[in-house]
Motif scaffolding. Structure first.
Motif, mmCIF file in Angstrom:
data_model
loop_
_atom_site.group_PDB
_atom_site.id
_atom_site.type_symbol
_atom_site.label_atom_id
_atom_site.label_comp_id
_atom_site.label_asym_id
_atom_site.label_seq_id
_atom_site.Cartn_x
_atom_site.Cartn_y
_atom_site.Cartn_z
ATOM 1 N N ASP A 167 0.860 -1.174 0.000
ATOM 2 C CA ASP A 167 0.000 0.000 0.000
ATOM 3 C C ASP A 167 0.899 1.228 0.000
ATOM 4 O OD1 ASP A 167 -2.492 -1.224 -0.065
ATOM 5 O OD2 ASP A 167 -2.560 -1.459 2.098
ATOM 6 N N VAL A 168 0.890 1.956 -1.113
ATOM 7 C CA VAL A 168 1.777 3.102 -1.318
ATOM 8 C C VAL A 168 0.997 4.389 -1.083
ATOM 9 C CG1 VAL A 168 3.245 4.293 -2.988
ATOM 10 C CG2 VAL A 168 3.128 1.787 -2.997
ATOM 11 N N THR A 169 1.573 5.278 -0.288
ATOM 12 C CA THR A 169 0.981 6.591 -0.070
ATOM 13 C C THR A 169 1.388 7.481 -1.232
ATOM 14 O OG1 THR A 169 1.117 6.308 2.320
ATOM 15 C CG2 THR A 169 0.869 8.550 1.504
ATOM 16 N N ALA A 170 0.396 7.955 -1.979
ATOM 17 C CA ALA A 170 0.652 8.808 -3.140
ATOM 18 C C ALA A 170 -0.517 9.771 -3.304
ATOM 19 C CB ALA A 170 0.830 7.968 -4.394
ATOM 20 N N PRO A 171 -0.272 11.070 -3.167
ATOM 21 C CA PRO A 171 -1.371 12.029 -3.276
ATOM 22 C C PRO A 171 -1.987 12.089 -4.666
ATOM 23 C CG PRO A 171 0.740 13.164 -3.064
ATOM 24 C CD PRO A 171 1.002 11.698 -2.886
ATOM 25 N N GLN A 172 -1.208 11.748 -5.682
ATOM 26 C CA GLN A 172 -1.740 11.725 -7.047
ATOM 27 C C GLN A 172 -1.082 10.590 -7.823
ATOM 28 O OE1 GLN A 172 -0.769 15.364 -9.005
ATOM 29 N NE2 GLN A 172 1.423 15.148 -8.721
ATOM 30 N N ALA A 173 -1.788 10.089 -8.809
ATOM 31 C CA ALA A 173 -1.252 9.001 -9.623
ATOM 32 C C ALA A 173 -1.983 8.983 -10.955
ATOM 33 C CB ALA A 173 -1.432 7.668 -8.913
ATOM 34 N N ASN A 174 -1.402 8.259 -11.901
ATOM 35 C CA ASN A 174 -2.071 8.104 -13.188
ATOM 36 C C ASN A 174 -2.213 6.622 -13.501
ATOM 37 O OD1 ASN A 174 0.393 7.183 -14.166
ATOM 38 N ND2 ASN A 174 0.913 9.103 -15.162
ATOM 39 N N ASP A 175 -2.710 6.336 -14.691
ATOM 40 C CA ASP A 175 -2.985 4.950 -15.085
ATOM 41 C C ASP A 175 -1.735 4.107 -15.274
ATOM 42 O OD1 ASP A 175 -5.644 5.570 -15.003
ATOM 43 O OD2 ASP A 175 -5.848 5.847 -17.167
ATOM 44 N N THR A 176 -0.574 4.730 -15.332
ATOM 45 C CA THR A 176 0.667 3.982 -15.535
ATOM 46 C C THR A 176 1.436 3.758 -14.233
ATOM 47 O OG1 THR A 176 1.970 5.957 -16.019
ATOM 48 C CG2 THR A 176 0.901 4.849 -17.898
#
Length: 127
Positions: free
Chosen positions: A25-34
């Motif tokens: 489980d990675v904490t990431a405020p934003q991400a995309n489909d890749t």
């Protein structure tokens, strides 16, 4: 001279189940489909790429099922959550490790997340 603030490193919590499966489980405020998490074998050229999918607000999840072969050795975790970001080392978060897990996540001296795959030792212990 102005300095550009560096983005905080990605942090991953990891659960290792008794069958050898891993959940990140990675904490990431934003991400995309890749977005993806990569495990790179420290002693060889092998790597395993896992897609990161939304799990909760600000969290992405990748799963490595026990059915996926992960040769023995130490594997370092890297992740990329946007197209502009190259794969970067993942900092270790909380870990939940089953005592008989054959894939054991651990924290390196630098605070990064790595996984030790020890299939042969677990098989020997079971014999």
């Amino acid at each position: 001279m102005t300095t550009v603030p560096q983005a905080a490193p990605l942090r991953a919590d990891c659960i290792a189940d008794s069958a050898g499966g891993l959940t990140f489980d990675v904490t990431a405020p934003q991400a995309n489909d890749t977005a993806h998490l990569v495990l790179r074998h420290r002693e060889g050229p092998e790597e395993v790429t896992l897609p990161l999918a939304p799990a909760a607000r600000g969290r992405l999840r990748a799963a490595l099922p026990s059915s996926v072969v992960l040769p023995e050795g130490h594997w370092d975790a890297y992740a990329s959550v946007t197209a502009e970001d190259p794969d970067a080392r993942v900092v270790s978060g909380a870990m939940d490790v089953h005592p008989s897990a054959s894939r054991v996540p651990y924290v390196t001296r630098q605070g990064n997340l790595s996984v030790e795959s020890r299939l042969g030792r677990v098989q020997e212990d079971a014999a």
